[in-house]
Design an enzyme around this catalytic site. Sequence first.
Site, mmCIF file in Angstrom:
data_model
loop_
_atom_site.group_PDB
_atom_site.id
_atom_site.type_symbol
_atom_site.label_atom_id
_atom_site.label_comp_id
_atom_site.label_asym_id
_atom_site.label_seq_id
_atom_site.Cartn_x
_atom_site.Cartn_y
_atom_site.Cartn_z
ATOM 1 N N ASN A 213 16.631 14.574 -1.664
ATOM 2 C CA ASN A 213 17.420 15.421 -2.360
ATOM 3 C C ASN A 213 18.004 14.568 -3.623
ATOM 4 O O ASN A 213 18.327 15.097 -4.531
ATOM 5 C CB ASN A 213 18.702 15.544 -1.474
ATOM 6 C CG ASN A 213 18.073 16.990 -0.560
ATOM 7 O OD1 ASN A 213 17.235 17.608 -0.947
ATOM 8 N ND2 ASN A 213 18.850 17.065 0.396
ATOM 9 N N TYR A 245 4.251 0.227 4.563
ATOM 10 C CA TYR A 245 5.464 -0.116 4.201
ATOM 11 C C TYR A 245 6.466 0.328 5.344
ATOM 12 O O TYR A 245 7.642 0.392 5.073
ATOM 13 C CB TYR A 245 6.102 0.511 2.986
ATOM 14 C CG TYR A 245 5.084 0.278 1.849
ATOM 15 C CD1 TYR A 245 4.863 -1.120 1.424
ATOM 16 C CD2 TYR A 245 4.643 1.341 0.903
ATOM 17 C CE1 TYR A 245 3.987 -1.343 0.268
ATOM 18 C CE2 TYR A 245 3.664 1.093 0.003
ATOM 19 C CZ TYR A 245 3.513 -0.454 -0.539
ATOM 20 O OH TYR A 245 2.637 -0.693 -1.511
ATOM 21 N N ARG A 247 6.495 -1.172 8.388
ATOM 22 C CA ARG A 247 6.179 -2.384 9.406
ATOM 23 C C ARG A 247 7.305 -3.457 8.935
ATOM 24 O O ARG A 247 7.445 -3.753 7.840
ATOM 25 C CB ARG A 247 4.984 -3.106 9.312
ATOM 26 C CG ARG A 247 3.867 -2.145 9.908
ATOM 27 C CD ARG A 247 3.927 -2.077 11.440
ATOM 28 N NE ARG A 247 2.664 -1.151 12.037
ATOM 29 C CZ ARG A 247 2.582 -0.946 13.101
ATOM 30 N NH1 ARG A 247 3.517 -1.433 14.043
ATOM 31 N NH2 ARG A 247 1.634 -0.069 13.520
ATOM 32 N N CYS A 256 6.560 -4.403 -9.588
ATOM 33 C CA CYS A 256 6.653 -3.084 -9.761
ATOM 34 C C CYS A 256 7.750 -2.475 -8.911
ATOM 35 O O CYS A 256 8.660 -1.821 -9.635
ATOM 36 C CB CYS A 256 5.327 -2.230 -9.402
ATOM 37 S SG CYS A 256 4.032 -2.641 -10.414
#
Length: 424
Positions: A213, A245, A247, A256
Amino acid sequence: MKIAVFGLGNVGLVAALGFCERGHEVVGVEISETKVEKLKSKSLYIEEAGLPELLDKHQNRIQFTTTLTSLESIDAVVVCVGTPTQLDGSVYLGQVKETIQYISSLVGERKVSLVLRSTIPPGTIRRYITPILENKENLVFFYHPEFLREGSAVQDFLQPNMHVVGVDDPAQDLGSREIFFGTDNIKVVQYESAEMLKYLNNSFHALKVAYINEIASVASSYDVNVNELVDCFLSDTKLNISEKYLRPGFAFGGPCLTKDVSALDYLAKEKHIEAPILSSIIPSNNRHLFRSFSAIEKMNPKSIVFFGASFKEGTNDLRSSPMMDLINMLQKRPSYIPKKEIYVRDNFVALNELKGREVCKAAFEVSELPEKCDLIVLGAMELSEEDLAYIARHEGNILDLGFNKTYSIPSNKRPRTAYDFELF
């Protein structure tokens, strides 16, 4: 089997009638006389798809009562009483404790399975339930959290994605497996893991709703087609909708993630959009970095060997590397570790990147590491046999910031993680 279900709310009533659908006899126990009378007259007080049909279908398999005075004919007791949230946010456990206490008082010479399904905070069983059940050898207790969604609870109960069973000892006999139907995916874990899982699941679902949202709010303010954007996002099942992503480990870094999260946060602020989740990502990541720093501080090492300098395995990129941030923080600590006492092992290219930096000493070979050090820190690096041999000889502390890796290290050398330490 004959099963007694205590608590006939949204979870308990679905469970009671679901067990009937699987061919079991059921006694539904509910302290509310009004609810019991409604059920006896084939009336429901909750709306749930499929429930009216099950109630009508299984009148001969189920009986409803406000109390149960004996477990003599009962094979299993399933507890589904409420654990409501109190004004301060804590969980009220009174009904759980009272129900378990009452059931334990009914135990006779017949062995009975006691299954708790109510949502409870981690630590509840060992703190409150285990003392109640002490010396109750004929009660075989385990925790079996429920994962039912309102609106599809009947289907979720009859066709679960998995069963999670919390036990004191993973080798514990679970008794009859008839309770665990609909899937062979049964995960037997420690009590605390099973207790925490429901909170992990639901907070993650809530996070997803709130996060997307926020993204939609920012994107639409820049005339982005939100549905098109989300369709593209969801189509990536390699990274976006996957276990990647998810763990626990060290702080994120690299050129980045940090850059793009900061940019997105700026875009939201530029349009005067409040996006508390987006704006909290970098501070939360920094907090995790500080947790690792705090863990090292508490061990008070005078010499450290870092395995891995880059932000992730398989790269030499040191830009926004949290490991380098950690090393820089240690250099600025009050007790100060001299440069010559901080060593870094990594791939050849990454170590070349360290040339000219004054924060640590690059070790291209294991032979360049000190014979002894106070602390080894494991980061984003694939360890060679020589590295593993060095670690195995190490007699000091080991801190694993990779967190979920398994190494061929003797069991008495198992690393600690930043989560093992309290923050300052």
